[in-house]
Write an enzyme that holds these catalytic residues in place. Structure first.
Site, PDB file in Angstrom:
ATOM      1  N   ARG A  61       0.699  -1.226   0.073  1.00  0.00           N
ATOM      2  CA  ARG A  61       0.086  -0.007   0.129  1.00  0.00           C
ATOM      3  C   ARG A  61       0.917   0.998   0.141  1.00  0.00           C
ATOM      4  NH1 ARG A  61      -3.720  -2.494  -1.596  1.00  0.00           N
ATOM      5  NH2 ARG A  61      -5.756  -2.842  -0.839  1.00  0.00           N
ATOM      6  N   GLU A 107      -3.489   7.751  -3.585  1.00  0.00           N
ATOM      7  CA  GLU A 107      -4.335   7.128  -4.400  1.00  0.00           C
ATOM      8  C   GLU A 107      -5.836   7.054  -3.812  1.00  0.00           C
ATOM      9  OE1 GLU A 107      -3.039   3.224  -6.253  1.00  0.00           O
ATOM     10  OE2 GLU A 107      -1.369   3.369  -4.788  1.00  0.00           O
ATOM     11  N   HIS A 143      -0.480   0.907 -10.020  1.00  0.00           N
ATOM     12  CA  HIS A 143      -1.314   0.093  -9.159  1.00  0.00           C
ATOM     13  C   HIS A 143      -1.852  -1.013  -9.746  1.00  0.00           C
ATOM     14  CE1 HIS A 143      -3.522  -0.338  -5.131  1.00  0.00           C
ATOM     15  NE2 HIS A 143      -3.340  -1.398  -5.503  1.00  0.00           N
TER      16      HIS A 143
END
Length: 318
Positions: A233, A262, A283
């Site tokens: 993450r 994000e 991603h």
């Protein structure tokens, strides 16, 4: 009668077709002007919600869904699902922990190799007309080196397996606790792991407990010949500290699939792309047809189990 499902994440036509064939009436939240409108309009028609780790489902949103029985996270992450509210209302929560693990592990190794071998810079060099005689960049190998893994879950384990078996790398890891039966060296301190490692791969989940675990001190410990890869993450890495470390050449480079900021385009992206020794992907580490098919099957299996009164395939119990 079809069971109402609200999808707060984008669904491929194939996934919608599969859910419909399994007896679910899918309401696609992405087709609404904003998320809260989708939740409000769903109201009492919805008994299940599909989401992901970043988007989750808040307690306030759950209040707008009086007949909600289950929340399914499409993917391993579920950090933004309000588990406390879900438990208090008896709402089941499930995820898809292994569906894209192989794809993400493959991508982690790709990013590590692309960063260390300066693939982005080499590709641009060739596109600009250069070739072997003009290439002056030393690019280290990864074989036989030390790999540190932050987060030895399913994905971390697959990364370690690829590195150890495919590249003869020595593996160390940092986790909340040791992994029973793991053949790899455990470090109870992340700075010690970073000091030991040649490369550090972040495979940790998001959430408050892991925010900025990789900070300026960890990056300094990784050192001027060390490379960082993050496929976990974006919030796990302190991006400002990473940029400072790259500017000061306190680390050698980075491969990043996730960034702070994000799901919108991260504001720090232009600055990161200014470094020749940084490779960024959008991603997309877990996006593969095989992973999508597996995740769809897991979601449907969890929904079917819940509505049949059977144990969930992948219950979230934390």
């Amino acid at each position: 009668m079809a069971i109402g499902v609200l999808a707060l994440v984008g669904l491929s036509p194939e996934r919608v077709t599969a859910l419909t064939a399994a007896g679910y009436a899918v309401r696609e939240g992405k087709k609404y002007a904003n998320r809260i409108d989708a939740v409000r309009e769903a109201g009492d028609t919805v008994r299940a919600v599909l989401t992901n780790g970043r988007g989750g489902l808040s307690g306030d949103e759950m209040k707008l869904l009086p007949n909600l029985g289950i929340v399914c996270a499409i993917g391993a992450g579920y950090e933004a699902v309000d588990l406390e509210t879900a438990r208090s209302r008896g709402i089941a929560v499930a995820n898809c922990p292994d569906a894209n693990a192989s794809a993400v592990a493959d991508s982690a190794m790709m990013l590590l190799m692309a960063a260390t071998r300066h693939l982005r810079q080499a590709d641009r060099h060739v596109h600009e007309g250069g070739w072997q005689d003009q290439w002056r960049v030393d690019t280290p190998t990864i074989s036989g080196k030390r790999l540190g893994v932050l987060g030895m879950g399913t994905i971390g384990g697959k990364i370690a397996h690829r590195a150890a078996r495919g590249f003869d790398m020595e593996i160390g890891y940092h986790n909340r606790k040791t992994v029973a039966g793991s053949p790899y060296r455990y470090f109870n301190n992340l700075i010690e792991l970073a000091t030991w490692a040649d490369f550090l791969v972040c495979a940790a989940p998001g959430g408050a407990g892991t925010r900025h675990l990789v900070n300026a001190d960890v990056l300094t410990a990784l050192g001027p010949k060390g490379y960082l890869v993050n496929i976990g993450r974006g919030t796990v890495v302190d991006t400002a500290a990473l940029i400072d470390s790259l500017k000061a050449k306190r680390i050698a480079g980075a491969g990043l699939d996730v960034l702070e900021g994000e799901p919108s385009v991260p504001p720090v992206l232009p600055e990161l792309l200014g470094f020749d020794n940084v490779v960024v992907t959008p991603h997309s580490a877990g996006r593969a047809p095989e992973a999508r098919t597996a995740a769809t099957a897991m979601v449907i299996a969890n929904l079917n189990a819940y509505f049949a009164g059977k144990p969930l395939l992948n219950p979230v119990t934390k």
